[in-house]
Each structure stands twice: as C-alpha cells, then as structure tokens.
Design a protein around this motif. Structure first.
Motif, PDB file in Angstrom:
ATOM      1  N   VAL A 117       0.849  -1.205   0.000  1.00  0.00           N
ATOM      2  CA  VAL A 117       0.000   0.000   0.000  1.00  0.00           C
ATOM      3  C   VAL A 117       0.881   1.250   0.000  1.00  0.00           C
ATOM      4  CG1 VAL A 117      -1.763   1.303   1.255  1.00  0.00           C
ATOM      5  CG2 VAL A 117      -1.870  -1.194   1.222  1.00  0.00           C
ATOM      6  N   VAL A 121       0.862   4.059  -2.738  1.00  0.00           N
ATOM      7  CA  VAL A 121       0.355   5.366  -2.261  1.00  0.00           C
ATOM      8  C   VAL A 121       1.415   5.950  -1.322  1.00  0.00           C
ATOM      9  CG1 VAL A 121      -1.603   6.576  -1.185  1.00  0.00           C
ATOM     10  CG2 VAL A 121      -1.990   4.414  -2.374  1.00  0.00           C
ATOM     11  N   LEU A 124       0.775   8.124   1.839  1.00  0.00           N
ATOM     12  CA  LEU A 124      -0.159   7.561   2.821  1.00  0.00           C
ATOM     13  C   LEU A 124       0.133   8.081   4.231  1.00  0.00           C
ATOM     14  CD1 LEU A 124      -2.422   5.382   3.348  1.00  0.00           C
ATOM     15  CD2 LEU A 124      -0.571   3.852   3.986  1.00  0.00           C
ATOM     16  N   ASP A 165      -6.379   8.412   3.168  1.00  0.00           N
ATOM     17  CA  ASP A 165      -5.622   8.419   1.907  1.00  0.00           C
ATOM     18  C   ASP A 165      -5.806   7.116   1.141  1.00  0.00           C
ATOM     19  OD1 ASP A 165      -4.396  10.965   2.500  1.00  0.00           O
ATOM     20  OD2 ASP A 165      -3.236   9.888   4.014  1.00  0.00           O
ATOM     21  N   ALA A 166      -6.246   6.075   1.831  1.00  0.00           N
ATOM     22  CA  ALA A 166      -6.506   4.784   1.196  1.00  0.00           C
ATOM     23  C   ALA A 166      -7.377   3.964   2.137  1.00  0.00           C
ATOM     24  CB  ALA A 166      -5.205   4.039   0.909  1.00  0.00           C
ATOM     25  N   THR A 191     -10.713   7.000  -4.274  1.00  0.00           N
ATOM     26  CA  THR A 191     -10.062   6.600  -3.022  1.00  0.00           C
ATOM     27  C   THR A 191      -9.391   5.247  -3.241  1.00  0.00           C
ATOM     28  OG1 THR A 191     -11.853   7.690  -1.780  1.00  0.00           O
ATOM     29  CG2 THR A 191     -10.413   6.193  -0.546  1.00  0.00           C
ATOM     30  N   PRO A 192      -8.056   5.172  -3.180  1.00  0.00           N
ATOM     31  CA  PRO A 192      -7.371   3.896  -3.424  1.00  0.00           C
ATOM     32  C   PRO A 192      -7.837   2.803  -2.453  1.00  0.00           C
ATOM     33  CG  PRO A 192      -5.792   5.704  -3.395  1.00  0.00           C
ATOM     34  CD  PRO A 192      -7.096   6.265  -2.916  1.00  0.00           C
TER      35      PRO A 192
END
Length: 276
Positions: A117, A121, A124, A165-166, A191-192
């Motif tokens: 992740v 990202v 993050l 952020d995710a 949104t990841p």
C-alpha cells in the motif's frame, strides 16, 4: 457465506484428496454443507455431522470450526481458513495441538500487505480500515469503519471517503460478500482501495500480497489424508499458510487502480504474479 475464496478452498481440498488417491464417490464420500454465514445453522450442521460419526470433519472458516469443535471432542477435525485458531479457542497450540483438532490458518502477512500500500500510495498518512485488524498503527494513523451486515458495507466505505488516503479491507467475509459496492465507492470517489485477499484484487481492489485459496485447500487435503491413514490430529502440528514460502504472491489490478486515480509503479508491476 459461500464466497468465491471459500469455494476455491473446497475445490482445492477435493482436488488435493484425488491427487493423493482419495477420489470422491469412488473410495471416499464427501458430504458438503454450507451454513450460509449463519452460526446457528453451523451449530446444527456440526451436530448432524457428529451424529453421522464420519472419519474426519473438515471445517472451513472460524465460525464453522468453532461450531464443530464445540460439538465433538473425539471425532478428528481439520480446520482451514481460520485466521487466529488460538484466540478462537479452536486449538491451544500450533505445535502438537493435542485433542482431536489440527489444521491450517490463513492469517495474512499484514506487514507485507501494508508495505505494498505504501509503495503504491507513497503519501499515505491515514489508512481507513473496513473492519478492525491488529495492525501496527505507528507508521500511519488508522480510522476504522465497521460494516455491520451486508447492507451496511457501502455506507461503511462511504464513511471513510475524504478522511483517509486509502482504504484497506482485511480478511472479512461480510465485506467481501458485498465487495463490488466498496469498489464502486472507491472508484467514484478516487479513493485507493486495497485488500488482504487475492480474489478481491480481481474484483477491483488495487493490490495485495496473498494466497491462492485452491492451494490452501490442497494443503488441507494433506492433513485430511494423514488423519485418514491413522494419525491423531493432536499429534500433527497445525500451520500458518504464510509460513509456506511458495504460498504468497503479489496481485495487482492496474485497470481498477487507474479508475481510482492511481498509477501503479513499474517496480510493483514487475514483481506481480498476476496483473488484472
């Protein structure tokens, strides 16, 4: 619930038994029943199976395993896809568990999943969790959003939008059963979305490090055959699937990532076993 990954475990189990010479309806009878995610039904099925006195009972998922273990202290039981069999009181130790129970845990390597992740990202700072896993929260802030039942999954995902952020979905059969609703929220809001399970990457999450559940079924078949050949479950060490070095692969869905406004780095794509 008969989620695709649980059916993969069942199919892998049947294949694994056949590969070891135990062929359904030829020299072994397999009676498969699903509790459809209902614990009361699982308890009824467990009692029914115990009454039939089979050579071995295979329980898929934690609730099914808890129901079967509560129903019998002497019929051999092999569990599979149980995340934490110690906390669930299904066994008391992995080494020589004793009693009539052994099996395979699908505890996921969360640290490795979160590393992926962070790689995809890099900015993050806040991670949204649809469910509450035991994560090391020190490297980023987490916000939990609980999905109480299938009908609340989309709303629970929406609840995280703008705050994180995710989004990360750990092993959670409720969320997986309504996963398309989560993917839609993630894509619509850019949104990841990440997950702990391979199948859901195919269904629209960006990436995970995970298992092939068919392989987990085959691994479980090895335990079943040892019991059928006379070994006591209590003498067979239970295991974490993640400890089998060949069991973990990186899965990526670059098409869905693009719909969430994310470009997956080449360094990740080049390591992936499968890119959807």
């Amino acid at each position: 619930n008969d989620t695709p990954q649980l059916l993969e475990v069942k199919d892998g189990l049947i294949k694994g038994l056949a590969e070891r010479g135990y062929v359904e309806n030829k020299n072994i009878k397999i009676d498969f029943k699903s509790a459809q995610g209902n614990f009361g039904t699982a308890q009824q099925i467990a009692r029914q199976f115990v009454g039939e006195n089979p050579a071995v009972i295979v329980s898929i998922t934690t609730p099914a395993s808890q129901a079967v273990v509560a129903a019998s202290k002497d019929i051999p039981i092999v569990f599979t896809t149980v995340t934490d069999p110690l906390r669930a009181k299904i066994i008391t130790s992995f080494k020589h568990p004793g009693g009539n129970v052994t099996g395979v845990s699908d505890l996921v390597p969360t640290e490795r999943q979160i590393d992926v992740v962070k790689e995809i990202v890099p900015k993050l700072q806040t991670l949204g969790l649809l469910y509450d896993p035991s994560l090391d929260n020190s490297r980023f802030k987490t916000i939990e959003s609980t999905a109480m039942g299938l009908n609340n999954v989309a709303a629970a995902a929406q609840n995280l939008v703008g705050k994180v952020d995710a989004i990360f979905v750990p092993n959670d059969t409720t969320v997986y059963a309504a996963f398309e609703a989560v993917v839609k929220v993630a894509q619509d809001t850019k949104t990841p979305l990440f997950t702990a399970e391979r199948r859901s990457v195919e269904r629209g999450a960006i990436a995970t490090v995970g298992f092939d559940f068919g392989d987990m079924g085959k691994l479980t078949a090895g335990y079943v055959v040892r019991v059928l050949k006379g070994e006591k479950p209590g003498d067979i060490d239970a295991m974490y699937m993640k400890d089998d070095p060949s069991s973990l692969s990186l899965y990526v869905n670059s098409a869905s990532a693009a719909k969430m406004g994310v470009t997956v780095p080449q360094s990740v794509l080049s390591r992936a076993a499968h890119v959807f």
